[in-house]
Design an enzyme around this catalytic site. Structure first.
Site, PDB file in Angstrom:
ATOM      1  N   HIS A  80      15.660  29.187  54.909  1.00 47.57           N
ATOM      2  CA  HIS A  80      15.006  30.414  55.473  1.00 47.57           C
ATOM      3  C   HIS A  80      14.777  31.388  54.669  1.00 47.57           C
ATOM      4  O   HIS A  80      14.657  32.450  55.095  1.00 47.57           O
ATOM      5  CB  HIS A  80      15.496  30.450  56.926  1.00 47.57           C
ATOM      6  CG  HIS A  80      15.138  29.725  58.021  1.00 47.57           C
ATOM      7  ND1 HIS A  80      15.572  28.236  58.104  1.00 47.57           N
ATOM      8  CD2 HIS A  80      13.727  29.559  58.554  1.00 47.57           C
ATOM      9  CE1 HIS A  80      14.665  27.625  59.213  1.00 47.57           C
ATOM     10  NE2 HIS A  80      13.834  28.421  59.383  1.00 47.57           N
ATOM     11  N   ASP A 131      18.924  36.930  65.017  1.00 50.60           N
ATOM     12  CA  ASP A 131      18.010  36.971  66.110  1.00 50.60           C
ATOM     13  C   ASP A 131      17.675  35.396  66.301  1.00 50.60           C
ATOM     14  O   ASP A 131      17.090  35.153  67.553  1.00 50.60           O
ATOM     15  CB  ASP A 131      16.777  37.792  65.999  1.00 50.60           C
ATOM     16  CG  ASP A 131      17.134  39.179  66.020  1.00 50.60           C
ATOM     17  OD1 ASP A 131      18.174  39.729  66.505  1.00 50.60           O
ATOM     18  OD2 ASP A 131      16.081  40.041  65.611  1.00 50.60           O
ATOM     19  N   GLU A 249      18.436  46.543  70.349  1.00 52.61           N
ATOM     20  CA  GLU A 249      17.653  46.357  69.196  1.00 52.61           C
ATOM     21  C   GLU A 249      16.410  47.158  69.566  1.00 52.61           C
ATOM     22  O   GLU A 249      16.518  47.815  70.683  1.00 52.61           O
ATOM     23  CB  GLU A 249      17.400  44.943  68.838  1.00 52.61           C
ATOM     24  CG  GLU A 249      18.226  44.144  68.228  1.00 52.61           C
ATOM     25  CD  GLU A 249      17.765  42.838  67.331  1.00 52.61           C
ATOM     26  OE1 GLU A 249      16.596  42.770  67.426  1.00 52.61           O
ATOM     27  OE2 GLU A 249      18.596  42.146  67.172  1.00 52.61           O
TER      28      GLU A 249
HETATM   29  C1  LIG Z   1      12.786  33.739  61.771  1.00 48.91           C
HETATM   30  C2  LIG Z   1      13.893  33.955  61.007  1.00 48.91           C
HETATM   31  C3  LIG Z   1      14.574  34.996  61.557  1.00 48.91           C
HETATM   32  C4  LIG Z   1      15.671  35.652  60.890  1.00 48.91           C
HETATM   33  N1  LIG Z   1      16.506  36.306  61.761  1.00 48.91           N
HETATM   34  C5  LIG Z   1      17.405  36.972  61.165  1.00 48.91           C
HETATM   35  C6  LIG Z   1      18.413  37.921  61.733  1.00 48.91           C
HETATM   36  O1  LIG Z   1      18.077  38.041  62.813  1.00 48.91           O
HETATM   37  N2  LIG Z   1      19.348  38.684  61.099  1.00 48.91           N
HETATM   38  C7  LIG Z   1      19.733  38.108  59.852  1.00 48.91           C
HETATM   39  O2  LIG Z   1      20.781  38.719  59.439  1.00 48.91           O
HETATM   40  N3  LIG Z   1      18.951  37.188  59.367  1.00 48.91           N
HETATM   41  C8  LIG Z   1      17.866  36.783  59.631  1.00 48.91           C
HETATM   42  N4  LIG Z   1      17.052  36.014  59.026  1.00 48.91           N
HETATM   43  C9  LIG Z   1      17.304  35.671  57.684  1.00 48.91           C
HETATM   44  C10 LIG Z   1      18.438  34.545  57.385  1.00 48.91           C
HETATM   45  O3  LIG Z   1      19.763  35.140  57.356  1.00 48.91           O
HETATM   46  C11 LIG Z   1      18.256  34.160  55.872  1.00 48.91           C
HETATM   47  O4  LIG Z   1      17.031  33.549  55.707  1.00 48.91           O
HETATM   48  C12 LIG Z   1      19.345  33.350  55.359  1.00 48.91           C
HETATM   49  O5  LIG Z   1      19.097  33.070  54.042  1.00 48.91           O
HETATM   50  C13 LIG Z   1      19.780  32.221  56.381  1.00 48.91           C
HETATM   51  O6  LIG Z   1      18.657  31.048  55.910  1.00 48.91           O
HETATM   52  P1  LIG Z   1      19.332  29.480  55.926  1.00 48.91           P
HETATM   53  O7  LIG Z   1      20.699  29.345  56.320  1.00 48.91           O
HETATM   54  O8  LIG Z   1      18.260  28.714  55.960  1.00 48.91           O
HETATM   55  O9  LIG Z   1      19.802  29.769  54.072  1.00 48.91           O
HETATM   56  P2  LIG Z   1      18.980  29.477  52.848  1.00 48.91           P
HETATM   57  O10 LIG Z   1      17.587  30.161  52.867  1.00 48.91           O
HETATM   58  O11 LIG Z   1      18.710  28.011  52.696  1.00 48.91           O
HETATM   59  O12 LIG Z   1      20.050  30.125  51.716  1.00 48.91           O
HETATM   60  C14 LIG Z   1      20.071  31.207  51.646  1.00 48.91           C
HETATM   61  C15 LIG Z   1      21.212  31.667  50.446  1.00 48.91           C
HETATM   62  O13 LIG Z   1      22.581  31.205  50.736  1.00 48.91           O
HETATM   63  C16 LIG Z   1      22.888  30.312  49.863  1.00 48.91           C
HETATM   64  N5  LIG Z   1      23.488  29.309  50.577  1.00 48.91           N
HETATM   65  C17 LIG Z   1      22.874  28.425  51.669  1.00 48.91           C
HETATM   66  N6  LIG Z   1      24.212  27.820  52.173  1.00 48.91           N
HETATM   67  C18 LIG Z   1      25.088  28.300  51.559  1.00 48.91           C
HETATM   68  C19 LIG Z   1      26.533  27.793  51.622  1.00 48.91           C
HETATM   69  N7  LIG Z   1      26.874  26.788  52.703  1.00 48.91           N
HETATM   70  N8  LIG Z   1      27.582  28.141  50.759  1.00 48.91           N
HETATM   71  C20 LIG Z   1      27.092  29.373  49.727  1.00 48.91           C
HETATM   72  N9  LIG Z   1      25.556  29.774  49.892  1.00 48.91           N
HETATM   73  C21 LIG Z   1      24.903  29.174  50.589  1.00 48.91           C
HETATM   74  C22 LIG Z   1      21.754  29.579  49.280  1.00 48.91           C
HETATM   75  O14 LIG Z   1      21.724  29.337  47.911  1.00 48.91           O
HETATM   76  C23 LIG Z   1      20.748  30.953  48.977  1.00 48.91           C
HETATM   77  O15 LIG Z   1      20.945  31.859  48.155  1.00 48.91           O
HETATM   78  C24 LIG Z   1      16.032  35.294  59.669  1.00 48.91           C
HETATM   79  C25 LIG Z   1      15.335  34.411  59.143  1.00 48.91           C
HETATM   80  C26 LIG Z   1      14.179  33.488  59.547  1.00 48.91           C
HETATM   81  C27 LIG Z   1      13.262  32.727  58.651  1.00 48.91           C
END
Ligand SMILES: Cc1cc2nc3c(=O)[nH]c(=O)nc-3n(C[C@H](O)[C@H](O)[C@H](O)COP(=O)(O)OP(=O)(O)OC[C@H]3O[C@@H](n4cnc5c(N)ncnc54)[C@H](O)[C@@H]3O)c2cc1C
Length: 470
Positions: A80, A131, A249
């Site tokens: 994400h 969220d 919020e």
């Molecule tokens: C619809 C939507 C709503 C959102 N709402 C919020 C919100 O309300 N508040 C907020 O704070 N954020 C929000 N986000 C952002 C979210 O926190 C980021 O997208 C974050 O990257 C988490 O997504 P992911 O778990 O898919 O991680 P990825 O996008 O897959 O990874 C994010 C980063 O972390 C690293 N990573 C992944 N897994 C690990 C692990 N296990 N250990 C170490 N590093 C790791 C990856 O290499 C990359 O650099 C939202 C995103 C979306 C798409």
């Protein structure tokens, strides 16, 4: 040497066989790992790794770390990110979802929605949420995890008791505030640079059953922020009928985007019409304060919180308060309803050039005047809610990117020292500026825990290992 070549030659003590067996090179997996929610950056890895245990990941990292030609490794939570932060151009993406984990000692790969389901079965729940819950524990803990409960409990990274982490040297370390604190605090909010989180122990409390969810409309920005500040600083007082909120919020509602962005089960068609008219009469934009109050705990006798007294103290437009009572689960999972609607319309998998800024309290009014009522006033591309994208074409993407650039330039010019959240800088200088006086420490910790800069290269902070052809 290519990664496949290295795997053929590496010594057996690096468990190369178990590593090789878990790598996939097929185009569909590569293409999925080269994409993310942002849809802007596309960097194909050489292979995708499907671990079944943290030991598999540790073996992979050791293999890269011990190699004369280390390769970059990016853990991918749920993809994400919006700017390729979980991609590893020419390296290896670790598909964290393939780990099999446990609760509430939660696996780093687990989705928050699953953590919620599991803890609710025991009548418990984590306290601080994003969220949207279809994000992974490791992904949000690498960033911060900010949401409407953060004013009471801090962001998600402030609610972690212990973690198991695989460093960039391939070592598996259990860390906490007391045990290896330098690693613990580096990894939390460390944008994937210091280690891969394979387990996190998260603080939990008794879960409520229900939520009174309110949205209040304001024509004045300052009126809304003043009330928000009042809500997050107030003391609860049962005698006076005042209840402290559990979640606060707010958002800007642009009149022209009202129907597309705010259609949901929360507002009726009539509510939306009224709100649209209010916005139209207020220069096209109004402000929405969102607050929630949890209730229905095991020990509670009253069904619903008494809020009349509190509402009397707030300055929203009379007649423009909207209330829903929903289950705690439905409230926390609210963005998923929007996701389902957008997916059905084919509008979820579009580019999302999001810009997230922390703006200092002292300049928030200037930000409103310059950005919401300035730059964005006539933009038909604006969407107030996180999940809502706008248009399909590349042209629109460029316009949105330009608008983001314009907002950042405006802040720079006006001396509004805002901080990007989930930033995507391409120059090291910008990262240094972003971390400010903590930058030196950041670099120092990188050299301690990931000296070959193998981990999460998609953040583009450090020059990762150079990849060579076979
Ligand atoms: C619809 C939507 C709503 C959102 N709402 C919020 C919100 O309300 N508040 C907020 O704070 N954020 C929000 N986000 C952002 C979210 O926190 C980021 O997208 C974050 O990257 C988490 O997504 P992911 O778990 O898919 O991680 P990825 O996008 O897959 O990874 C994010 C980063 O972390 C690293 N990573 C992944 N897994 C690990 C692990 N296990 N250990 C170490 N590093 C790791 C990856 O290499 C990359 O650099 C939202 C995103 C979306 C798409």
């Amino acid at each position: 040497m290519s990664i496949a070549g290295q795997l053929r030659r590496c010594p057996p003590d690096l468990s190369s066989h178990s590593v090789a067996a878990r790598l996939r090179f097929d185009p569909d997996e590569i293409s999925a790992a080269a994409n993310d929610f942002g849809g802007v950056v596309h960097s194909p890895p050489a292979a995708v790794f499907f671990p079944s245990s943290p030991a598999d990941i540790a073996a992979l990292v050791r293999l890269s770390h011990a190699s004369p030609h280390p390769f970059p490794i990016a853990p991918r939570g749920h993809g994400h990110s919006v700017r390729g932060q979980a991609q590893a151009s020419g390296g290896i993406v670790v598909q964290m979802s393939s780990l099999e984990g446990g609760f509430v000692d939660s696996g780093g790969e687990q989705l928050w929605i699953d953590v919620l389901r599991e803890t609710l079965r025991r009548g418990m729940s984590p306290r601080s949420w994003t969220d949207y819950l279809h994000l992974t524990v490791g992904g949000t803990l690498s960033n911060g995890g900010v949401g409407g409960q953060a004013f009471r409990h801090g962001p998600q990274i402030a609610n972690v008791l212990e973690m198991e982490v695989i460093t960039g040297k391939g070592e598996t370390v259990t860390c906490s505030e007391r045990r290896r604190p330098e690693l613990f605090f580096s990894v939390l909010g460390g944008v994937g640079q210091f280690g891969i989180i394979t387990r996190a122990r998260i603080a939990i409390d008794e879960a409520p059953k229900m939520v009174r969810w309110m949205r209040l409309m304001y024509t004045e920005f300052r009126g809304m922020t003043r009330d928000q500040e009042k809500l997050i600083t107030m003391e609860a007082s049962p005698e006076s009928g005042r209840r402290r909120p559990d979640y606060v919020e707010g958002s800007v509602m642009m009149g022209h985007a009202m129907r597309s962005n705010w259609r949901s089960s929360f507002f009726s068609e009539n509510d939306l019409r009224m709100i649209g008219e209010l916005a139209a009469g207020n220069g096209g934009a109004i402000y929405c304060l969102e607050a929630s109050f949890y209730y229905g705990y095991g020990h509670e006798t009253a069904m619903a919180p008494r809020l009349e007294k509190l509402l009397e103290e707030l300055s929203f437009v009379p007649g423009f308060s909207f209330t829903n009572d929903v289950s705690y689960f439905k409230f926390l999972n609210r963005v998923h309803d929007g996701e389902k609607r957008l997916r059905a319309l084919g509008l979820w998998d579009l580019p999302h050039p999001w810009l997230n800024l922390f703006v200092p309290r002292s300049r928030i009014t200037d930000f409103d005047a310059g950005v919401f009522r300035g730059i964005m006033k006539h933009s038909k591309f604006m969407g107030p809610i996180l999940v809502y994208p706008t248009n399909r074409t590349k042209k629109d993407l460029e316009k949105l990117e330009d608008q983001n650039g314009e907002i950042l330039k405006f802040c720079d010019r006006e001396g509004i020292e805002c901080k990007q959240y989930l930033p995507h800088y391409t120059r090291r200088d910008d990262w240094a500026k972003h971390f400010g006086r903590k930058w030196e420490r950041f670099v120092q910790m990188k050299s301690m825990f990931d000296p070959k800069a193998i981990l999460s290269p998609g953040q583009r902070i450090f020059n990762g290992p150079k990849l060579e052809a076979d």
